[in-house]
Design a protein around this motif. Structure first.
Motif, PDB file in Angstrom:
ATOM      1  N   PRO A  15       0.833  -1.207   0.000  1.00  0.00           N
ATOM      2  CA  PRO A  15       0.000   0.000   0.000  1.00  0.00           C
ATOM      3  C   PRO A  15       0.868   1.258   0.000  1.00  0.00           C
ATOM      4  N   LEU A  16       0.252   2.367  -0.374  1.00  0.00           N
ATOM      5  CA  LEU A  16       0.948   3.654  -0.307  1.00  0.00           C
ATOM      6  C   LEU A  16       0.128   4.595   0.552  1.00  0.00           C
ATOM      7  N   ASN A  17       0.757   5.637   0.953  1.00  0.00           N
ATOM      8  CA  ASN A  17       0.087   6.693   1.690  1.00  0.00           C
ATOM      9  C   ASN A  17      -1.204   7.104   0.964  1.00  0.00           C
ATOM     10  N   GLU A  18      -2.230   7.486   1.734  1.00  0.00           N
ATOM     11  CA  GLU A  18      -3.530   7.758   1.106  1.00  0.00           C
ATOM     12  C   GLU A  18      -3.532   8.955   0.151  1.00  0.00           C
ATOM     13  N   GLU A  50      11.629   7.693 -11.727  1.00  0.00           N
ATOM     14  CA  GLU A  50      12.459   7.051 -10.706  1.00  0.00           C
ATOM     15  C   GLU A  50      11.627   6.312  -9.657  1.00  0.00           C
ATOM     16  N   ILE A  51      10.314   6.571  -9.612  1.00  0.00           N
ATOM     17  CA  ILE A  51       9.486   5.894  -8.601  1.00  0.00           C
ATOM     18  C   ILE A  51       9.458   4.384  -8.887  1.00  0.00           C
ATOM     19  N   ASP A  52       9.160   4.018 -10.128  1.00  0.00           N
ATOM     20  CA  ASP A  52       9.147   2.587 -10.460  1.00  0.00           C
ATOM     21  C   ASP A  52      10.537   1.975 -10.353  1.00  0.00           C
ATOM     22  N   PHE A  53      11.526   2.766 -10.746  1.00  0.00           N
ATOM     23  CA  PHE A  53      12.914   2.294 -10.649  1.00  0.00           C
ATOM     24  C   PHE A  53      13.246   1.952  -9.186  1.00  0.00           C
ATOM     25  N   TYR A  54      12.806   2.840  -8.301  1.00  0.00           N
ATOM     26  CA  TYR A  54      13.068   2.596  -6.871  1.00  0.00           C
ATOM     27  C   TYR A  54      12.296   1.365  -6.380  1.00  0.00           C
ATOM     28  N   ILE A  55      11.002   1.313  -6.723  1.00  0.00           N
ATOM     29  CA  ILE A  55      10.166   0.197  -6.249  1.00  0.00           C
ATOM     30  C   ILE A  55      10.746  -1.139  -6.725  1.00  0.00           C
ATOM     31  N   GLN A  56      11.173  -1.133  -7.983  1.00  0.00           N
ATOM     32  CA  GLN A  56      11.662  -2.377  -8.588  1.00  0.00           C
ATOM     33  C   GLN A  56      13.007  -2.827  -8.012  1.00  0.00           C
ATOM     34  N   ASN A  57      13.854  -1.878  -7.652  1.00  0.00           N
ATOM     35  CA  ASN A  57      15.237  -2.256  -7.322  1.00  0.00           C
ATOM     36  C   ASN A  57      15.659  -2.084  -5.863  1.00  0.00           C
ATOM     37  N   SER A  58      14.878  -1.345  -5.080  1.00  0.00           N
ATOM     38  CA  SER A  58      15.352  -1.036  -3.728  1.00  0.00           C
ATOM     39  C   SER A  58      15.327  -2.252  -2.799  1.00  0.00           C
ATOM     40  N   GLN A  59      16.352  -2.325  -1.957  1.00  0.00           N
ATOM     41  CA  GLN A  59      16.425  -3.385  -0.951  1.00  0.00           C
ATOM     42  C   GLN A  59      15.880  -2.914   0.396  1.00  0.00           C
ATOM     43  N   ASN A  61      13.358  -2.237   3.436  1.00  0.00           N
ATOM     44  CA  ASN A  61      12.241  -3.084   3.880  1.00  0.00           C
ATOM     45  C   ASN A  61      10.914  -2.426   3.501  1.00  0.00           C
ATOM     46  N   LEU A  62       9.846  -3.187   3.628  1.00  0.00           N
ATOM     47  CA  LEU A  62       8.554  -2.739   3.104  1.00  0.00           C
ATOM     48  C   LEU A  62       8.109  -1.407   3.698  1.00  0.00           C
ATOM     49  N   SER A  63       8.294  -1.299   5.012  1.00  0.00           N
ATOM     50  CA  SER A  63       7.824  -0.062   5.653  1.00  0.00           C
ATOM     51  C   SER A  63       8.611   1.149   5.138  1.00  0.00           C
ATOM     52  N   ASN A  64       9.934   0.993   4.975  1.00  0.00           N
ATOM     53  CA  ASN A  64      10.732   2.111   4.432  1.00  0.00           C
ATOM     54  C   ASN A  64      10.392   2.373   2.973  1.00  0.00           C
ATOM     55  N   LYS A  65      10.102   1.304   2.243  1.00  0.00           N
ATOM     56  CA  LYS A  65       9.733   1.475   0.833  1.00  0.00           C
ATOM     57  C   LYS A  65       8.474   2.332   0.726  1.00  0.00           C
ATOM     58  N   MET A  66       7.504   2.030   1.578  1.00  0.00           N
ATOM     59  CA  MET A  66       6.252   2.802   1.545  1.00  0.00           C
ATOM     60  C   MET A  66       6.540   4.275   1.822  1.00  0.00           C
ATOM     61  N   LYS A  67       7.342   4.490   2.860  1.00  0.00           N
ATOM     62  CA  LYS A  67       7.670   5.887   3.228  1.00  0.00           C
ATOM     63  C   LYS A  67       8.426   6.576   2.096  1.00  0.00           C
TER      64      LYS A  67
END
Ligand code: SF4
Ligand code: SF4
Length: 556
Positions: A15-18, A50-59, A61-67
């Motif tokens: 999920p993402l921020n509302e 860069e949003i998809d690039f980040y989502i696809q490649n970032s290591q 954790n889920l909570s930090n990814k959402m933030k």
């Protein structure tokens, strides 16, 4: 208006921020305008690839990814809010000049779209000059020994001999006939362009100078977007011809030019959002869609529009606000950015024993840089607000690194200059010509103690003070270096003198050395005329006149 949209036909696994509307169907988004989206299929003011690039490649954790995805949306919204790159529209009529052989002309006009335009044709051999810009070109040709001016809106130039990339002039040999036709047609529907740079003439080192001590921006501009009016020493800007690369910004020594899509204030605010992250700078033109690469934890991309505008002040801002080294992924480095990176790497090496910025020009280098990059202990420094002047910003931040120590010198140049002004006090008469020449307040006169002072951190190394100094062997400039020591950042006395009191009325009117110098030169001549005349050499203007009148009366 919906601010943020995330569109992906395969949806999103978390999920993402509302604030972000997530959708996997384009139909649903068809009527919605938004500020930032990850996708260019959505009607968004800013497309943040860069949003998809980040989502696809970032290591992360889920909570930090959402933030962090939320943060990337906010960074782009902030950039949009603070940008000054206003869009403008130019009406372009259908007059087109074709420069080339008869055969090239026939070949080109074979297309059905030729009917859309009013074509003129000349052979390249009679072309003398092209002036103006798209929509109002003036082409000067040699018409049997007489100069004739052709007024056209666009130009098709086969095998263009001038190496420039200029709006409204197209070479079908370097692209294709169809592409050129399409471009010509597109422009007649209204040419949209942006104002990419802002300009402050008060600190420009070319503007209104007697001699040319700077035109760095003109020299690096790949088009004719910045030109010089040498007679008046004014710069001329053509927004239509500006590609928005930002090369001029990185070499402008004083900060007279700023990059409108991401100006100093915007870059500062965005840099603050990288606290606790390692910035990965990626120019928007780089194709990151296809890249599968491991972005280790805390690495956060920063997409920039032009690839050449980053200077030492902006880069140090990002370094210190993040507290990390930076990775810069780009296939091209401008002269200014190359120098800026080199200077910062030297500084970081001296202070923190590591590079400041890791440059990667291909995927392999990017992978290696992302493995190596890390936070730099004790390097984080945040200030509450930035000043608009490049040298001052850089000085505040650099002084923090120096922190009262003597870290030696770093070498600068050839495109980013720093320098130290030296004055031979014995020859300086404190005439203050150099102070008048310096428009960035690096040189000042202090009336309380009759001193000439220099703050090296503000000096742009332009050399105008050296040209303005009337004394021989007096003022010289030690080019291309920064001294990493506390005295670099403060005003230091270069020369000092006492004031000389008028021998008649006692009023102090000039420096002792100035009076003595003039007296030394003129005494042999004046003393032969009269004792009074010689005495005037030691008088203020009022008493000088008074004595001369008396002298005249005496002789009457
Ligand atoms: S580079 Fe900057 S200081 Fe130099 S001429 Fe251009 S705008 Fe002026
Ligand atoms: S001190 Fe001299 S070289 Fe430095 S900016 Fe002022 S005029 Fe230019």
């Amino acid at each position: 208006m919906q601010e943020f949209i995330y569109y992906n036909p395969n949806s999103l696994e978390f999920p993402l921020n509302e604030e972000v509307l997530i959708s996997s169907t384009l139909k649903e988004l068809k009527e919605i305008n938004c500020i930032v989206s990850n996708s260019d299929q959505v009607n968004a003011q800013v497309v943040a690839k860069e949003i998809d690039f980040y989502i696809q490649n970032s290591q992360d954790n889920l909570s930090n990814k959402m933030k962090n995805v939320g943060k990337l949306y906010k960074i782009n919204a902030l950039r949009f809010d603070l940008s000054l790159d206003m869009e403008q529209e130019l009406q372009v009529d259908n007059r087109v000049l074709l420069i080339g052989t008869q055969e090239q002309k026939d070949d080109f006009l074979g297309s059905k779209l030729a009917l859309e335009f009013e074509f003129y044709h000349i052979d390249a051999s009679i072309l003398k000059m092209i002036d103006g810009h798209m929509g109002s070109f003036e082409v000067i040709v040699d018409n049997d020994g007489k100069e004739t001016v052709l007024k056209v809106s666009q130009i098709v130039w086969f095998d263009a001999t001038e190496t420039f990339d200029r709006a409204g002039i197209y070479d079908p040999i370097s692209s294709s006939h169809d592409d050129v036709f399409e471009q010509l047609l597109q422009n007649t529907k209204g040419h949209i362009y942006k104002k990419f740079i802002t300009y402050d003439s008060s600190i420009c080192q070319y503007h209104d100078r007697r001699d040319e001590v700077c035109a760095q921006c003109v020299n690096v501009c790949p088009t004719v977007a910045i030109t010089k009016d040498d007679e008046n020493k004014h710069l001329i800007f053509s927004d239509i011809d500006c590609l928005g690369c930002g090369g001029c910004i990185s070499v402008c020594p004083s900060g007279a030019l700023d990059y409108a899509p991401m100006n100093t204030e915007s870059f500062f605010q965005i840099s603050r959002m990288y606290e606790g992250h390692t910035p990965l700078i990626i120019p928007a033109k780089m194709n990151i869609h296809e890249i599968n690469i491991e972005l280790k934890e805390h690495v956060l991309p920063l997409s920039i529009e032009g690839e050449k505008f980053l200077d030492e002040s902006k880069l140090l801002t990002l370094l210190q606000e993040s507290g990390s080294q930076i990775v810069f992924y780009t296939d091209f480095l401008s002269k200014g950015t190359t120098d800026a990176i080199d200077i910062l790497n030297q500084i970081y090496k001296k202070k923190y024993n590591c590079k400041a910025i890791l440059v990667a020009q291909n995927e392999q280098e990017l992978q290696a840089a992302l493995q190596e990059v890390q936070f730099v202990e004790n390097s984080r420094y945040s200030i509450n607000q930035t000043t608009e002047k490049k040298r001052e910003n850089f000085a505040i931040r650099l002084e923090k690194i120096v922190d009262g120590q003597d870290l030696g010198r770093v070498i600068t140049g050839p495109s980013v200059h720093y320098a130290k002004v030296n004055v031979n006090e014995a020859n300086c008469t404190l005439c203050l010509s150099c102070v008048g020449a310096c428009n960035v307040d690096a040189l000042i006169a202090d009336a309380t103690d009759n001193t000439l002072q220099l703050n090296s951190s503000l000096c742009t190394a332009c050399g105008y003070c050296e040209l303005s100094c009337p004394e021989k062997d007096c003022l010289s400039i030690e080019q291309d270096m920064i001294e990493l020591q506390p005295s670099w950042f403060t005003y230091n006395v270069l020369a000092q003198d006492e004031l000389f009191a008028c021998v008649e009325c006692g009023k102090e009117f000039a420096t002792k050395k100035a009076v003595e110098k003039i007296a030394h030169m003129m005494s042999p001549i004046f003393s032969k005329m009269s004792k009074t005349k010689e005495r005037t050499l030691y008088c203020c203007e009022d008493c000088k006149a008074k004595l001369m009148i008396q002298e005249g009366l005496l002789h009457a």
